[in-house]
Design a protein around this motif. Structure first.
Motif, PDB file in Angstrom:
ATOM      1  N   HIS A 144       0.870  -1.177   0.000  1.00 36.74           N
ATOM      2  CA  HIS A 144       0.000   0.000   0.000  1.00 36.74           C
ATOM      3  C   HIS A 144       0.901   1.219   0.000  1.00 36.74           C
ATOM      4  CE1 HIS A 144      -3.028   2.938   1.116  1.00 36.74           C
ATOM      5  NE2 HIS A 144      -3.981   2.013   1.138  1.00 36.74           N
ATOM      6  N   PHE A 145       0.633   2.147  -0.899  1.00 35.35           N
ATOM      7  CA  PHE A 145       1.500   3.315  -1.011  1.00 35.35           C
ATOM      8  C   PHE A 145       1.672   4.024   0.330  1.00 35.35           C
ATOM      9  CE2 PHE A 145       1.930   7.925  -1.530  1.00 35.35           C
ATOM     10  CZ  PHE A 145       3.139   7.992  -2.207  1.00 35.35           C
ATOM     11  N   ALA A 146       0.574   4.272   1.016  1.00 34.09           N
ATOM     12  CA  ALA A 146       0.635   5.065   2.235  1.00 34.09           C
ATOM     13  C   ALA A 146       1.315   4.310   3.380  1.00 34.09           C
ATOM     14  CB  ALA A 146      -0.769   5.507   2.646  1.00 34.09           C
ATOM     15  N   LEU A 156       3.171  11.275   4.887  1.00 27.02           N
ATOM     16  CA  LEU A 156       2.602  11.837   3.663  1.00 27.02           C
ATOM     17  C   LEU A 156       2.426  13.348   3.754  1.00 27.02           C
ATOM     18  CD1 LEU A 156      -0.102   9.178   2.738  1.00 27.02           C
ATOM     19  CD2 LEU A 156       2.229   9.385   1.888  1.00 27.02           C
ATOM     20  N   GLY A 157       2.104  13.830   4.939  1.00 29.02           N
ATOM     21  CA  GLY A 157       1.896  15.261   5.117  1.00 29.02           C
ATOM     22  C   GLY A 157       3.150  16.092   4.933  1.00 29.02           C
ATOM     23  N   TYR A 158       4.319  15.445   4.968  1.00 29.00           N
ATOM     24  CA  TYR A 158       5.587  16.152   4.820  1.00 29.00           C
ATOM     25  C   TYR A 158       5.751  16.710   3.405  1.00 29.00           C
ATOM     26  CZ  TYR A 158      10.668  16.932   4.913  1.00 29.00           C
ATOM     27  OH  TYR A 158      11.921  17.486   4.831  1.00 29.00           O
ATOM     28  N   GLY A 159       5.202  16.003   2.431  1.00 34.72           N
ATOM     29  CA  GLY A 159       5.218  16.483   1.045  1.00 34.72           C
ATOM     30  C   GLY A 159       6.596  16.586   0.436  1.00 34.72           C
ATOM     31  N   ASN A 160       7.474  15.636   0.751  1.00 35.88           N
ATOM     32  CA  ASN A 160       8.827  15.697   0.201  1.00 35.88           C
ATOM     33  C   ASN A 160       8.842  15.440  -1.298  1.00 35.88           C
ATOM     34  OD1 ASN A 160       8.160  12.869   1.052  1.00 35.88           O
ATOM     35  ND2 ASN A 160      10.073  12.441  -0.040  1.00 35.88           N
ATOM     36  N   GLN A 161       9.810  16.030  -1.986  1.00 40.65           N
ATOM     37  CA  GLN A 161       9.970  15.781  -3.413  1.00 40.65           C
ATOM     38  C   GLN A 161      10.686  14.452  -3.639  1.00 40.65           C
ATOM     39  OE1 GLN A 161      11.944  19.413  -4.812  1.00 40.65           O
ATOM     40  NE2 GLN A 161      10.015  20.011  -5.764  1.00 40.65           N
ATOM     41  N   ARG A 162      10.287  13.776  -4.697  1.00 40.20           N
ATOM     42  CA  ARG A 162      10.849  12.473  -5.006  1.00 40.20           C
ATOM     43  C   ARG A 162      11.746  12.592  -6.234  1.00 40.20           C
ATOM     44  NH1 ARG A 162       6.962   9.801  -7.100  1.00 40.20           N
ATOM     45  NH2 ARG A 162       7.637   7.685  -6.609  1.00 40.20           N
ATOM     46  N   PRO A 163      12.948  12.000  -6.206  1.00 41.71           N
ATOM     47  CA  PRO A 163      13.826  12.062  -7.380  1.00 41.71           C
ATOM     48  C   PRO A 163      13.257  11.225  -8.522  1.00 41.71           C
ATOM     49  CG  PRO A 163      14.742  10.600  -5.726  1.00 41.71           C
ATOM     50  CD  PRO A 163      13.568  11.271  -5.081  1.00 41.71           C
ATOM     51  N   LEU A 164      13.728  11.473  -9.726  1.00 42.60           N
ATOM     52  CA  LEU A 164      13.215  10.771 -10.896  1.00 42.60           C
ATOM     53  C   LEU A 164      13.512   9.274 -10.855  1.00 42.60           C
ATOM     54  CD1 LEU A 164      14.033  13.338 -13.728  1.00 42.60           C
ATOM     55  CD2 LEU A 164      11.830  12.893 -12.624  1.00 42.60           C
ATOM     56  N   SER A 165      14.477   8.858 -10.059  1.00 45.32           N
ATOM     57  CA  SER A 165      14.795   7.431  -9.944  1.00 45.32           C
ATOM     58  C   SER A 165      13.814   6.691  -9.044  1.00 45.32           C
ATOM     59  CB  SER A 165      16.213   7.255  -9.394  1.00 45.32           C
ATOM     60  OG  SER A 165      16.318   7.817  -8.090  1.00 45.32           O
ATOM     61  N   ALA A 166      12.990   7.430  -8.297  1.00 48.60           N
ATOM     62  CA  ALA A 166      12.091   6.809  -7.331  1.00 48.60           C
ATOM     63  C   ALA A 166      10.939   6.099  -8.036  1.00 48.60           C
ATOM     64  CB  ALA A 166      11.531   7.866  -6.375  1.00 48.60           C
ATOM     65  N   THR A 167      10.452   5.034  -7.399  1.00 48.25           N
ATOM     66  CA  THR A 167       9.266   4.323  -7.883  1.00 48.25           C
ATOM     67  C   THR A 167       8.094   4.601  -6.945  1.00 48.25           C
ATOM     68  OG1 THR A 167      10.050   2.352  -6.709  1.00 48.25           O
ATOM     69  CG2 THR A 167      10.505   2.489  -9.071  1.00 48.25           C
ATOM     70  N   TRP A 168       6.895   4.272  -7.416  1.00 48.49           N
ATOM     71  CA  TRP A 168       5.664   4.516  -6.671  1.00 48.49           C
ATOM     72  C   TRP A 168       5.146   3.183  -6.150  1.00 48.49           C
ATOM     73  CZ3 TRP A 168       3.125   9.289  -6.041  1.00 48.49           C
ATOM     74  CH2 TRP A 168       1.866   9.228  -5.454  1.00 48.49           C
ATOM     75  N   THR A 169       5.055   3.046  -4.833  1.00 48.61           N
ATOM     76  CA  THR A 169       4.591   1.792  -4.262  1.00 48.61           C
ATOM     77  C   THR A 169       3.139   1.522  -4.660  1.00 48.61           C
ATOM     78  OG1 THR A 169       6.048   2.068  -2.350  1.00 48.61           O
ATOM     79  CG2 THR A 169       4.271   0.466  -2.147  1.00 48.61           C
ATOM     80  N   VAL A 170       2.912   0.370  -5.249  1.00 46.15           N
ATOM     81  CA  VAL A 170       1.581  -0.008  -5.717  1.00 46.15           C
ATOM     82  C   VAL A 170       0.667  -0.314  -4.546  1.00 46.15           C
ATOM     83  CG1 VAL A 170       0.323  -1.888  -6.872  1.00 46.15           C
ATOM     84  CG2 VAL A 170       2.303  -0.822  -7.979  1.00 46.15           C
ATOM     85  N   THR A 171      -0.541   0.237  -4.597  1.00 43.36           N
ATOM     86  CA  THR A 171      -1.592  -0.163  -3.671  1.00 43.36           C
ATOM     87  C   THR A 171      -2.344  -1.305  -4.337  1.00 43.36           C
ATOM     88  OG1 THR A 171      -1.816   2.064  -2.752  1.00 43.36           O
ATOM     89  CG2 THR A 171      -3.686   0.572  -2.466  1.00 43.36           C
ATOM     90  N   GLY A 172      -2.036  -2.514  -3.909  1.00 46.15           N
ATOM     91  CA  GLY A 172      -2.644  -3.665  -4.563  1.00 46.15           C
ATOM     92  C   GLY A 172      -2.275  -4.960  -3.881  1.00 46.15           C
TER      93      GLY A 172
END
Length: 358
Positions: A144-146, A156-172
């Protein structure tokens, strides 16, 4: 068959002499995943990321339990029919699985292989079925992403920037039922069993991964951490089974993303192995970049699991592909060791999936 017959193949692989069938599969995904290229393929897409619960962890547990229930239902079984379950997730002490599938009353093995966990689960489940230790075994994972961001990175409330190498954790979450018998020709409970006429899907072999550590320490570049392990497992599989890349219709890695895919292809070329024409990555299949802005692609235990259930297995069942090497990849990131400055080792488990005629 004498189940004590040696099924070891090469240095790190097993070739199953006793058939291991995939009876059913199921996938449950979140809203962002439902908006991606595979959105129409998932069994369920939930608009609410909380899945009706009060915490992110409980939401993930609910999602995993729902995927497991759907897979059991599709197979025309009940939880009492299952001999054991192999399940895992990204959270400490496999929280999502322990509070999800574990309360279904099935003998339970909790696993951690990071994003490679579906490969680990299928490997162990296959060994159990092939050895006669269980006629019906459940394999499942989730992410889960969160809950993952909370566990490993920033609130999540911190709102940090993610580098282009980062991936997005799938909610699934994805789940499969493995069995010593093929799926029934018709299911009286739900449609879409994993059988078409006399055709179905078998797991015919596995290649157990080896820890590979190139010294990467960037938790925002999981692809670089995992690609060397994927290279090692693919090379070992080809060596152990005396195969060429062309013997597989597809070689599908777990969640290397765009960065990791480029590294993997380069590493394999150094070994004189070219898989570019038949390689896909679950992290690149599940999201549409750049429109969904996931940077390098998808990741998480649920990435390979949902893509397997929603995309890979249907392709095999249709006969579009006859043989696939499925290689979920994992970066074994620990908050403790990472904060102490240690590197992030990677692992990848290979599972050979085949379209077979009965």
């Amino acid at each position: 068959m004498n189940i004590t017959e040696n099924q070891q193949t090469g240095k790190a692989s097993i070739s199953f002499h006793r058939p291991v069938f995939i009876q059913s599969c199921a996938s449950v995904a979140g809203k962002k995943e439902g908006e991606g290229p595979l959105g129409s393929c998932f069994d369920q897409v939930w608009e609410n990321p909380m899945f009706g619960m009060d915490t992110w962890e409980a939401a993930e547990s609910t999602m995993q339990k729902q995927a497991a229930f759907l897979a059991i239902q599709k197979a025309g079984l009940s939880p009492q029919d299952l001999r054991m379950v192999f399940a895992g997730d990204l959270l400490a002490q496999t929280t999502a699985s322990s509070f999800g599938i574990a309360d279904m009353g099935i003998p339970f093995y909790g696993l951690f292989g990071a994003c490679s966990t579906m490969g680990e689960s299928l490997s162990l489940g296959s060994m159990a079925v092939a050895a006669g230790y269980g006629d019906h075994v459940l394999c499942a994972t989730s992410s889960h992403f969160a809950s993952a961001e909370k566990e490993f990175r920033f609130p999540l409330g911190y709102g940090n920037q993610r580098p282009l190498s980062a991936t997005w954790t799938v909610t699934g979450s994805g789940a499969c039922i493995l069995s010593s018998a093929p799926p029934a020709e018709k299911s009286t409970v739900m449609p879409s069993p994993l059988r078409t006429g006399k055709s179905c899907i078998q797991i015919t072999g596995i290649t157990t991964g080896t820890l590979v550590d190139y010294g990467f320490k960037d938790s925002m570049n999981m692809g670089a951490c995992m690609a060397p392990a994927a290279c090692h497992t693919i090379c070992q599989n080809l060596l152990d089974f005396h195969r060429k890349p062309s013997d597989y219709d597809q070689i599908i890695t777990g969640d290397l993303g765009d960065v990791g895919q480029h590294i993997l292809l380069d590493l394999l070329l150094k070994e004189n192995i070219d898989i570019q024409s038949r390689h896909q990555d679950c992290g690149l299949l599940i999201f549409d970049n750049p429109s969904q802005d996931t940077h390098s692609g998808g990741s998480g235990c649920g990435c390979a699991a949902t893509v397997l259930a929603a995309y890979i297995l249907p392709k095999l069942l249709s006969g579009a592909w006859k043989k696939v090497l499925f290689v979920p990849t994992g970066a074994l990131l620990s908050k403790t060791t990472f904060n102490e400055g240690d590197s992030i080792p990677g692992i990848a488990h290979g599972v050979v999936l085949e379209h077979v005629s009965l």
